[in-house]
Design an enzyme around this catalytic site. Structure first.
Site, short mmCIF file in Angstrom:
data_model
loop_
_atom_site.label_atom_id
_atom_site.label_comp_id
_atom_site.label_asym_id
_atom_site.label_seq_id
_atom_site.Cartn_x
_atom_site.Cartn_y
_atom_site.Cartn_z
N GLN A 101 0.23 8.42 -7.52
CA GLN A 101 -0.39 7.31 -8.26
C GLN A 101 -1.85 7.16 -7.83
OE1 GLN A 101 2.66 3.79 -8.62
NE2 GLN A 101 3.05 4.85 -6.69
N VAL A 156 -5.78 8.10 -7.09
CA VAL A 156 -6.84 8.75 -7.88
C VAL A 156 -7.95 9.27 -6.97
CG1 VAL A 156 -6.35 7.39 -9.96
CG2 VAL A 156 -7.93 6.48 -8.24
N ASP A 157 -7.63 9.36 -5.64
CA ASP A 157 -8.67 9.65 -4.64
C ASP A 157 -8.85 11.13 -4.34
OD1 ASP A 157 -6.34 8.27 -2.21
OD2 ASP A 157 -6.50 10.33 -2.91
N HIS A 187 -1.96 8.82 -12.49
CA HIS A 187 -2.90 7.79 -12.92
C HIS A 187 -4.32 8.33 -13.05
CE1 HIS A 187 0.01 4.45 -11.35
NE2 HIS A 187 0.43 5.04 -12.46
N GLY A 231 4.51 5.17 0.65
CA GLY A 231 3.30 4.34 0.57
C GLY A 231 3.06 3.70 -0.77
N THR A 232 4.15 3.25 -1.41
CA THR A 232 3.98 2.56 -2.69
C THR A 232 4.83 1.30 -2.71
OG1 THR A 232 4.19 2.75 -5.10
CG2 THR A 232 5.77 4.01 -3.78
N ASN A 291 7.56 3.55 4.44
CA ASN A 291 6.68 2.41 4.21
C ASN A 291 6.81 1.47 5.40
OD1 ASN A 291 5.44 -0.01 3.17
ND2 ASN A 291 5.82 0.76 1.10
N PRO A 292 5.69 0.95 5.94
CA PRO A 292 5.82 0.01 7.06
C PRO A 292 6.50 -1.30 6.65
CG PRO A 292 3.52 0.68 6.76
CD PRO A 292 4.30 1.23 5.63
N SER A 293 6.46 -1.57 5.34
CA SER A 293 7.06 -2.83 4.85
C SER A 293 8.23 -2.53 3.91
CB SER A 293 6.01 -3.64 4.07
OG SER A 293 4.86 -3.82 4.84
#
Ligand code: OAD
Length: 253
Positions: free
Chosen positions: A109, A111-112, A127, A195-196, A221-223
């Site tokens: 996702q 765009v970097d 994306h 990471g999403t 994911n940390p969360s």
């Protein structure tokens, strides 16, 4: 499964046995490359602006200079960012998989451009990309300077306005990327969601396709996210830390 070490060992075993792996990545993948995520409150991109103000075709048409300046600042910031160990590990996992006749597909996702800069080859940019600007009407690819664009809103040599090649709210995702992502997800033995926040569709839906086709599903994911209760294994860690640990365990498997 409570012990993080157990989760890592189990996932490493699944990856070592897998013939086909799909990794869906989000902004958290690039957080350790100092690129702000979208929704993390401390430094999220959206902490400083309302997404509807900039990330839409309507916003671009209302103020093309403001929107293109904001995206070009992100492009320049990403161009000097460095891939982190999470990116380089996914690239190594792809090389290992293809060397033994398997497949490894990244659905990003982001765009970097950092996955490709880290060496990943099979990357589907769902994306779009901050580095693929185009003519608004013609779709003609635009040449961009290495540094910041000088005049806003930028135009092609023909004078046609140009826009960043990213998907804006309300716009359709690239059909070829969606079709390829769906195809890969139906064949995955392991689907990693990394990471999403798992909030934006259709990207957040490919894990369901993979699960329905029998894949093991994993979140890194940390969360916690809405996905957490629905995966086979959840690794509560940063991707730049968890992925190298998984690779190390895979090499010992
Ligand atoms: P978000 O900002 O919504 O979510 C980032 C996720 O990364 C959160 O769940 C964080 O907990 C997690 N995270 C933070 N640091 C991390 C780290 N070091 N390692 C692993 N995870 C970490 O970003 P996305 O989920 O990518 O779409 O957002 C999805 C889409 O929403 C974006 O692509 C964008 C936006 O609308 C478009 O622009 C079309």
């Amino acid at each position: 499964m409570s012990d993080p070490a157990d989760a890592l060992a189990q996932v490493a075993g699944w990856l070592a046995d897998a013939r086909s792996v799909v990794a869906l990545t989000g902004a958290g993948m690039s957080a350790e490359s100092q690129i702000p995520t979208f929704r993390d409150t401390m430094d999220g991109l959206w902490a400083s602006f309302d997404p509807q103000q900039l990330a839409t075709l309507e916003a671009f048409e209302a103020d093309p200079a403001l929107v293109t300046r904001w995206y070009d600042e992100r492009r320049v910031r990403c161009a000097v960012a460095e891939p982190n160990p999470g990116h380089t590990t996914l690239a190594a996992m792809e090389r290992t998989a293809t060397a033994r006749g398997g497949s490894f597909t990244i659905l990003t996702q982001n765009v970097d451009g950092l996955h490709r800069r880290a060496g990943s080859v099979n990357v589907l940019e769902l994306h779009g990309s901050l580095f693929a600007w185009r003519g608004v009407r013609s779709g003609e690819a635009a040449e961009l300077p290495d540094g910041p664009i000088e005049n806003f809103p930028p135009r092609l040599p023909s004078g046609e306005p140009m826009r960043p090649g990213v998907v804006w709210f309300g716009e359709a995702l690239p059909n070829d990327a969606i079709d390829a992502a769906f195809e890969a997800s139906t064949k995955a033995d392991v689907f990693l969601s990394i990471g999403t926040s798992s909030l934006v569709y259709p990207a957040a839906g490919f894990i369901d396709t993979a699960r329905d086709a029998g894949a093991k599903t994993v979140e890194i994911n940390p969360s916690e996210t809405p996905l957490t209760p629905h995966v086979d294994a959840s690794i509560r860690a940063k991707s730049g830390e968890a992925l190298p640990m998984l690779m190390s365990l895979m090499n010992r498997a």
